[in-house]
Scaffold this motif. Structure first.
Motif, PDB file in Angstrom:
ATOM      1  N   LEU A  39      -2.569   0.076  -3.837  1.00 37.65           N
ATOM      2  CA  LEU A  39      -1.514  -1.006  -4.236  1.00 37.65           C
ATOM      3  C   LEU A  39      -0.905  -0.251  -5.304  1.00 37.65           C
ATOM      4  O   LEU A  39      -1.038  -0.038  -7.008  1.00 37.65           O
ATOM      5  N   VAL A  40       0.335  -0.252  -4.815  1.00 38.91           N
ATOM      6  CA  VAL A  40       1.550  -0.390  -6.020  1.00 38.91           C
ATOM      7  C   VAL A  40       2.158  -1.878  -5.553  1.00 38.91           C
ATOM      8  O   VAL A  40       3.075  -2.172  -5.473  1.00 38.91           O
ATOM      9  N   VAL A  41       2.330  -2.273  -7.199  1.00 44.55           N
ATOM     10  CA  VAL A  41       3.427  -3.569  -7.868  1.00 44.55           C
ATOM     11  C   VAL A  41       3.343  -3.230  -9.054  1.00 44.55           C
ATOM     12  O   VAL A  41       3.814  -2.352  -9.736  1.00 44.55           O
ATOM     13  N   GLY A  42       4.533  -3.602  -8.636  1.00 42.22           N
ATOM     14  CA  GLY A  42       5.658  -3.673  -9.249  1.00 42.22           C
ATOM     15  C   GLY A  42       6.754  -5.179  -9.898  1.00 42.22           C
ATOM     16  O   GLY A  42       6.948  -5.406  -9.398  1.00 42.22           O
ATOM     17  N   ASP A  43       7.605  -4.810 -10.669  1.00 36.90           N
ATOM     18  CA  ASP A  43       8.521  -5.444 -11.550  1.00 36.90           C
ATOM     19  C   ASP A  43       9.565  -5.490 -12.114  1.00 36.90           C
ATOM     20  O   ASP A  43       9.632  -4.070 -12.287  1.00 36.90           O
ATOM     21  N   ASP A  44      10.401  -6.075 -12.362  1.00 38.66           N
ATOM     22  CA  ASP A  44      11.209  -5.400 -13.966  1.00 38.66           C
ATOM     23  C   ASP A  44      10.413  -4.358 -15.414  1.00 38.66           C
ATOM     24  O   ASP A  44      11.189  -3.523 -15.861  1.00 38.66           O
ATOM     25  N   ASP A  45       9.137  -5.223 -15.717  1.00 42.05           N
ATOM     26  CA  ASP A  45       7.934  -4.528 -16.690  1.00 42.05           C
ATOM     27  C   ASP A  45       7.645  -3.097 -15.627  1.00 42.05           C
ATOM     28  O   ASP A  45       7.896  -2.421 -17.218  1.00 42.05           O
ATOM     29  N   GLY A  46       7.801  -2.615 -14.837  1.00 41.24           N
ATOM     30  CA  GLY A  46       7.520  -1.253 -14.714  1.00 41.24           C
ATOM     31  C   GLY A  46       6.145  -1.957 -13.296  1.00 41.24           C
ATOM     32  O   GLY A  46       6.445  -2.263 -12.694  1.00 41.24           O
ATOM     33  N   LEU A  47       5.525   0.163 -13.102  1.00 40.10           N
ATOM     34  CA  LEU A  47       4.558   0.164 -11.897  1.00 40.10           C
ATOM     35  C   LEU A  47       3.320   0.186 -12.694  1.00 40.10           C
ATOM     36  O   LEU A  47       3.067   0.771 -13.795  1.00 40.10           O
ATOM     37  N   PRO A  53       0.827  -1.570  -0.122  1.00 40.35           N
ATOM     38  CA  PRO A  53       0.270  -0.082  -0.147  1.00 40.35           C
ATOM     39  C   PRO A  53       0.600   1.492  -0.238  1.00 40.35           C
ATOM     40  O   PRO A  53       2.110   1.809   0.411  1.00 40.35           O
ATOM     41  N   ALA A  54       0.136   2.345  -0.381  1.00 42.12           N
ATOM     42  CA  ALA A  54       0.861   3.470  -1.175  1.00 42.12           C
ATOM     43  C   ALA A  54       1.138   4.188   0.241  1.00 42.12           C
ATOM     44  O   ALA A  54       0.054   5.028   0.444  1.00 42.12           O
ATOM     45  N   VAL A  55       2.126   5.103   0.604  1.00 42.65           N
ATOM     46  CA  VAL A  55       2.428   6.216   1.276  1.00 42.65           C
ATOM     47  C   VAL A  55       2.609   7.299   0.672  1.00 42.65           C
ATOM     48  O   VAL A  55       4.186   7.350   0.674  1.00 42.65           O
TER      49      VAL A  55
END
Length: 220
Positions: free
Chosen positions: A152-160, A45-47
């Motif tokens: 929610l912030v979800v990411g990997d090498d491809d981006g966010l 979750p974003a702060v």
């Protein structure tokens, strides 16, 4: 009610591309914001933080953020580094899930050893000031996407990608099916089968040529 810890655990097992395939309307952050630590997956979750050419807000936010949170830092066009190895190390020590910056960081050489997911537009050696405490937990524009505290912030090498927890929860079954299908396709190619032959390519092309609605399917 969404079981947030279980949801985050499932998201961390999935590629972000699979989640986007399952819900093509998810908000994708400007791809110029890239991971500075490769090979990591991020979900939390974003702060939200506003820090324009000043890294004092990061120090305040790191102290205030709950474990598992992602610091989402809007710099409003800033050109100075607002985070680096020290902040990443402290964030990891406190159990935060990551730091993502719509702007610049520094200490790139030291970040991989810390292991915390960190995203930014790039690096610069020049740090900002420590005169403005900035603002925390208010809506921000981050990489062209509106982000609110708790998204929610979800990411990997491809981006966010960013969105409400419920959107991600709804996308997970489809994303898991995408990954099962892709695993079967890869296994088929390893056995010598051709990729077009494991799809409905010919029927799809024929339907498109006839002006009929169609979607490419897979038959691994």
């Amino acid at each position: 009610m969404t079981d947030l810890p279980a949801l985050l655990d499932r998201l961390r097992t999935l590629q972000v591309s699979s989640v986007c395939d399952a819900d093509k309307s998810l908000a994708v952050v400007d791809p110029a914001i890239r991971p500075l630590v490769p090979g990591v997956r991020l979900a939390g979750p974003a702060v939200t933080v506003v820090a324009h050419d000043d890294h004092l807000p990061l120090l305040v936010a790191i102290r205030a953020a709950a474990p598992g949170s992602v610091l989402v830092v809007a710099t409003n066009g800033g050109t100075r580094a607002v985070s680096g190895e020290l902040f990443a190390t402290e964030a990891r020590r406190r159990g935060l899930a990551g730091i993502v910056v719509d702007g610049y960081c520094r200490d790139r050489a030291g970040l991989p050893a810390v292991g915390l997911p960190v995203y930014a537009r790039g690096t610069t050696p020049m740090a900002g000031t420590t005169l403005d405490a900035g603002r925390i937990d208010e809506p921000v524009t981050f990489g062209g996407v509106r982000v609110e505290a708790g998204d929610l912030v979800v990411g990997d090498d491809d981006g966010l990608v960013v969105g409400p927890a419920q959107r991600f929860a709804a996308a997970i079954p489809g994303a898991e099916e995408v990954e099962r299908a892709e695993a079967a396709l890869l296994a088929g190619m390893a056995e010598g089968r051709d990729l077009p032959g494991m799809t409905t390519l010919d029927a799809h092309l024929a339907a498109l040529a006839d002006g009929k609605p169609s979607a490419l399917g897979f038959t691994p």
